[in-house]
Write an enzyme that holds these catalytic residues in place. Structure first.
Site, PDB file in Angstrom:
ATOM      1  CG  HIS A 122     -11.283  -7.754  22.007  1.00  0.00           C
ATOM      2  ND1 HIS A 122     -11.055  -7.642  20.649  1.00  0.00           N
ATOM      3  CD2 HIS A 122     -10.953  -9.038  22.345  1.00  0.00           C
ATOM      4  CE1 HIS A 122     -10.620  -8.801  20.180  1.00  0.00           C
ATOM      5  NE2 HIS A 122     -10.551  -9.664  21.188  1.00  0.00           N
ATOM      6  CG  HIS A 149     -14.117 -12.854  20.341  1.00  0.00           C
ATOM      7  ND1 HIS A 149     -13.644 -14.097  20.675  1.00  0.00           N
ATOM      8  CD2 HIS A 149     -13.025 -12.061  20.231  1.00  0.00           C
ATOM      9  CE1 HIS A 149     -12.324 -14.057  20.779  1.00  0.00           C
ATOM     10  NE2 HIS A 149     -11.924 -12.827  20.509  1.00  0.00           N
ATOM     11  CD  GLU A 172     -11.853 -12.692  16.788  1.00  0.00           C
ATOM     12  OE1 GLU A 172     -11.839 -11.510  17.179  1.00  0.00           O
ATOM     13  OE2 GLU A 172     -11.004 -13.532  17.129  1.00  0.00           O
TER      14      GLU A 172
END
Length: 350
Positions: A105, A179, A315
């Site tokens: 991420h 997210h 996502e």
């Protein structure tokens, strides 16, 4: 009625913080410049009772002090990059391995921890919106190229649309997503939600959650959501090695249809409240994550402790580890190009 308003919302690092509140019909959303974060999304049930359907915190500072990805914009690269390395045009770039042994991420100081600029707040008769922008310099977090990114949240009486875009002054990689953790009932019972996913295949992963390269058919597996299934019905099926590796669902599905075209990807429904969320995406993949690592240690909104299975993430994104896989749809962005990804969350009731 639609409305878009900048409001004071607590403090961040000792200074007043702001949020942008969007209203359209019975829907409302609150967006934080920190992390271009979806802090709340309020949706009525079949009886007209409104509830916040996303997990998060009641104050901005907690998003800085207790990063947990709740509703944030993830970047520069969502999901994992194997061993924190990738090669582009013969040059190898090294990234933080914050999810050892991999990069996750965008790192521990990724786009979710950056204060985005509020570039535009607007409304008309049909919608309310906010556009946020962020510049990430060449070399930040190890990524090449200066990246100029934007996140536009648009709320109508039927849906929330999030549109991401980016340009770069040098070849780079990009994969932004939101997210949000969804709990359509607002009661922490997301494993009872019913789910369909428009995918015939998913990507199996190794013990470190990196795709093996196989594109496995969902048929005959706990990953078959082509017909409606309760998420919790098979989330503990230890006969499947992929369920065991992910501690449940934490896998990328190959969305049917052409990437770049807004198309149906998933439907999430809560039988108790009647809320239904229909997700359309332009991304090639959809990561299903069932909150497997929520362990009750985080107190979120209203002081509620978030536990495994309380919420689910859907996502839209590029496939994990794409920069190291020439056989995956590319995540490369070159100068003169514009990268875009759009996701639309439409709400209804049954």
């Amino acid at each position: 009625m639609t409305n878009a308003e900048r409001v004071t919302f607590g403090t961040l690092d000792g200074q007043p913080a702001e949020a942008i509140e969007l209203t359209a019909g019975a829907l409302s959303a609150r967006i934080l410049p920190l992390g271009a974060t979806l802090q709340s999304l309020c949706v009525p049930d079949r009886d007209g009772m409104v509830a916040d359907v996303v997990l998060g915190f009641d104050d901005v500072q907690s998003y800085r002090d207790r990063p947990s990805w709740f509703g944030v914009t993830v970047g520069r690269y969502a999901n994992r990059i194997a061993n924190g390395r990738f090669t582009l045009d013969g040059t190898t770039y090294t990234l933080e391995t914050n999810n050892a042994p991999n990069h996750l991420h965008g790192g521990s100081d990724g786009f979710d921890q950056r204060l985005w600029n509020v570039a535009e707040v607007g409304q008309d008769a049909d919608a309310a919106w906010v556009r946020l922008t962020l510049s990430s310099p060449d070399g930040e977090a190890g990524y090449p190229g200066t990246l100029h990114a934007s996140a536009t949240y648009t709320l109508t009486p039927e849906a929330l649309t999030i549109a991401y875009a980016a340009t770069s002054d040098a070849p780079t990689i990009v994969n932004l997503t939101n997210h949000a953790f969804f709990d359509l009932g607002g009661q922490g019972e997301a494993m009872r939600h019913l789910l369909t996913i428009e995918a015939d295949q998913f990507l199996p992963v190794d013990a470190t959650s990196i795709p093996t390269g196989e594109r496995r058919a969902v048929a005959g597996t706990p990953f078959d959501f082509r017909e409606v299934q309760a998420i919790g019905a098979r989330v503990r099926d230890g006969h499947d090695d992929q369920i065991a590796i992910g501690r449940g669902y934490d896998h990328n599905f190959i969305v049917r249809g052409d990437a770049g075209v807004l198309r149906p990807a998933a439907v999430l429904a809560d039988p108790a409240s009647g809320r239904v969320m229909t997700l359309s995406v332009t991304a090639p993949g959809l990561q299903l994550y069932a909150g497997n690592f929520l362990n009750g240690a985080q107190a979120g909104k209203g002081g509620r402790l978030y536990r495994q299975g309380d919420a689910v993430c859907l996502e839209p994104q590029a496939w994990p580890d794409t920069p190291n896989r020439s056989d995956f749809p590319p995540a490369r962005l070159d100068p003169g190009q514009r990268w875009e990804s759009t996701m639309r969350f439409a709400f209804s009731v049954r």
